[in-house]
Design an enzyme around this catalytic site. Sequence first.
Site, mmCIF file in Angstrom:
data_model
loop_
_atom_site.group_PDB
_atom_site.id
_atom_site.type_symbol
_atom_site.label_atom_id
_atom_site.label_comp_id
_atom_site.label_asym_id
_atom_site.label_seq_id
_atom_site.Cartn_x
_atom_site.Cartn_y
_atom_site.Cartn_z
ATOM 1 N N HIS A 356 21.104 50.890 59.456
ATOM 2 C CA HIS A 356 21.079 50.363 60.824
ATOM 3 C C HIS A 356 19.704 50.351 61.475
ATOM 4 O O HIS A 356 19.581 49.896 62.609
ATOM 5 C CB HIS A 356 22.019 51.174 61.721
ATOM 6 C CG HIS A 356 23.457 50.798 61.580
ATOM 7 N ND1 HIS A 356 24.015 49.728 62.246
ATOM 8 C CD2 HIS A 356 24.448 51.333 60.838
ATOM 9 C CE1 HIS A 356 25.295 49.634 61.930
ATOM 10 N NE2 HIS A 356 25.584 50.590 61.076
ATOM 11 N N LYS A 547 20.845 47.771 77.771
ATOM 12 C CA LYS A 547 20.864 48.397 76.439
ATOM 13 C C LYS A 547 20.184 49.748 76.565
ATOM 14 O O LYS A 547 19.637 50.066 77.626
ATOM 15 C CB LYS A 547 20.167 47.526 75.387
ATOM 16 C CG LYS A 547 18.801 47.013 75.799
ATOM 17 C CD LYS A 547 18.259 46.027 74.765
ATOM 18 C CE LYS A 547 18.952 44.682 74.902
ATOM 19 N NZ LYS A 547 19.413 44.154 73.626
ATOM 20 N N LYS A 553 12.690 48.193 72.610
ATOM 21 C CA LYS A 553 13.525 47.195 73.294
ATOM 22 C C LYS A 553 12.787 46.536 74.463
ATOM 23 O O LYS A 553 13.253 45.575 75.045
ATOM 24 C CB LYS A 553 14.838 47.833 73.758
ATOM 25 C CG LYS A 553 15.719 48.251 72.565
ATOM 26 C CD LYS A 553 17.011 48.890 73.029
ATOM 27 C CE LYS A 553 17.862 49.362 71.844
ATOM 28 N NZ LYS A 553 18.479 48.266 71.085
ATOM 29 N N THR A 655 24.139 43.649 69.102
ATOM 30 C CA THR A 655 25.443 42.998 69.294
ATOM 31 C C THR A 655 25.630 42.590 70.752
ATOM 32 O O THR A 655 26.437 41.712 71.043
ATOM 33 C CB THR A 655 26.599 43.921 68.871
ATOM 34 O OG1 THR A 655 26.453 45.199 69.507
ATOM 35 C CG2 THR A 655 26.633 44.103 67.369
ATOM 36 N N LYS A 659 27.565 39.238 72.616
ATOM 37 C CA LYS A 659 28.537 39.328 73.714
ATOM 38 C C LYS A 659 28.145 38.411 74.863
ATOM 39 O O LYS A 659 28.986 37.714 75.440
ATOM 40 C CB LYS A 659 28.654 40.780 74.190
ATOM 41 C CG LYS A 659 29.273 41.708 73.156
ATOM 42 C CD LYS A 659 28.960 43.173 73.428
ATOM 43 C CE LYS A 659 29.311 44.017 72.202
ATOM 44 N NZ LYS A 659 28.744 45.371 72.257
#
Length: 833
Positions: A356, A547, A553, A655, A659
């Site tokens: 991952h 997130k 990020k 993910t 969405k």
Amino acid sequence: MATPLTDQEKRKQISIRGIVGVENVAELKKGFNRHLHFTLVKDRNIATPRDYYFALAHTVRDHLRVYYLSLEFYMGRTLQNTMINLGLQNACDEAIYQLGLDMEELEEMEEDAGLGNGGLGRLAACFLDSMATLGLAAYGYGIRYEYGIFNQKIRDGWQVEEADDWLRHGNPWEKARPEYMLPVHFYGRVEETRDGPKWVNTQVVLAMPYDTPVPGYMNNTVNTMRLWSARAPNDFNLKDCDYIQAVLDRNLAENISRVLYPNDNFFEGKELRLKQEYFVVAATLQDIIRRFKTTNKGRPSRTTFDAFPDKVAIQLNDTHPAMAIPELMRVFVDIEKLDWDTAWDLTRRTFAYTNHTILPEALERWPVVLLEKLLPRHLQIIYQINQAHLDKIAALFPNDMDKLRKMSLIEEDGCKRVNMAHLCIVGSHAVNGVAQIHSDIIKTEVFKDFSDLEPGKFQNKTNGITPRRWLLLCNPGLAELIAEVIGEDYVKDLSQLKKLNDFVNDLAFIRDVAKIKQDNKLKFTQFLEKEYQVKINPSSMFDVHVKRIHEYKRQLLNCLHIIALYNRIRKNPNAPFVPRTVIIGGKAAPGYHMAKMIIKLITSVADVVNNDPVVGDKLKVIFLENYRVSLAEKVIPATDLSEQISTAGTEASGTGNMKFMLNGALTIGTMDGANVEMAEEAGEENLFIFGMRVEDVAEMDKKGYDAMTYYEKIPELKQVMDQIASGFFSPKNPELFKELTDMLFKYDRFKVFADFEDYLKTQEKVSKLYQDTVEWTKMAIKNIAATGKFSSDRTITEYATEVWGVEPTDLKIPPPSEPREAIEETVKALKKM
């Protein structure tokens, strides 16, 4: 000569093969007759339909089961999802209404089951939903944490953590199963005996299972998530007769399942974490082997494990359950007395591993001294696995010491450590990444030597999301509109959304989609104004970045853009400006200082922007406190613009991006993770792509990244950074953000400044398009139509057929209310074989 099968009969055979997960119908018949003879009736001529039914049920039970091992299952709330999957929502709504109660109020009473940090845990939850919907005999195994991911409070702009006591009111969805309680051993030492090594003088902790049902969508299939809770045995530490101390020591044993570790992208080599990882795999493997042995009852010969990999498929969700590999070897060799080579062959064929992350700090490397103390027998087994592995490498690459060092399971630099990713690769028959770009990086960079050695072992399985929760549940208006124009089958076959392309230019459909988005925004506006006492313009663009807070990020890049927008408004208040409400949310790991500083900067900027009368309602900044699954279900349907802006090559998949796309948001993002495939599916022109690509980042790493160059070259960036550094957003403490600015200038691994200019230019394109509601909505429809690939049903189908060796089925099990007809249909199908 046998009569040829009709098409209908062939389809029935295919369906039955799908149920049991075998290609050969003869194997099904053999198992069926064996169960009928040994466990039910001796004479087939007197068998009743119910006997046939139970024989078939036992036969199905005998065949392959999938076990999904994960230290995290971020389930969220269960009530509404269960009503939807069982087809009971409308009936429940009506019943509750007639009782004079409010369904939404009741749903809000439920605590989120926050047994995960973010994407990895939420993915596991989506996978459980899909496995049940696809009719797979699958189990999720994890830990029943007494305290889930912490509740985040924002006080004076800082994150403060509070314990998530999610079980304080009980959990009506779980059932304790004390009859399946199992012992798990720790510490002790290894004795060499005539019968082989023996692990003795261990400390025992009991694992109590709690089962939660996982219903499939409208197929009467219910799978099980089994979570283990640690219990001290009654005689725990009573040897010294100090009763009070013994009772207190029970807490130490039961701490194993007390709390979820709040880090999923930073490895902390804590003893308690290793205990958690071994605790779940040791209990789970005992349970799996018990179930495997149970299926052999009634057979003339004793249990053998030859068929174990054909009956058991175990998926390791990242390296957290990696100790399952040496544990299964210990069970096979030490307890079941299999020889090493046989045990190793069975073990490798049983396990598959999902990676991952490629961030170095996230990869698990356990100190040898800790393993030697906590799990001495397992360390011996790991050494033996490593020796055999290195012997193989040495034979293939004589005298290549560098390759031996790079591929060893044991890292010798400094403190000796076990590389858990290497253990997973060596001990599994399949390894996969979670987006094509991520899988390519794994094969060509991170695990290149392993991939070169066994290229067929490495695969890609792009992540997906369940449309049941992430459309039907959270956005019923859009779900119903889609069903009106293309039918309801898309819920189980998301690829059917491509039919929406026929409606891209349909003005009535465009109007309906836009109205649903605006209704969702109005509803979320009411929530924001109630929670944050900030007046929101519901016609503004809802620009959302939610997130976990992490440097890679790049919430910082978003924050710098907010300040640049603020400066533009201040410079020319009367210039046309597309109003924005920027919503940022997410939790920082408690020990991650820089992430907490990022939150403080965002909240400080928000304080200035939201209270500046010159700005008014042109720009608002909200930091969403305590972002979690149930809050995601509110914000995602209301989002116009989805921020997916990680540095290219750092996000494994993501993910959240899927969405937002499914719910009609447009994406501004880099070519990273699943964004790449989203652009392929929808067309790059239907996303706002900016910034460096993976190869650009690699080239910059070779040349060296100089942040000062961008600072001096881009006036808006210089102004923004000078404001932060001078204390404009922290007047009471001008030096507050010095660490943060130092990081951006001196050691920013994620190159925020390098993408700043392109990000601003791309955001200008976003603002321009947003002014044209029709064209914006057309692009949103194209994105929705392109999300078919990103269903977790597709992902699980690929795992099932390409990794686990089992076929999903769309066969609906008859409900208990109509057993006779169901049994008769099953019997007819069997008699035609």
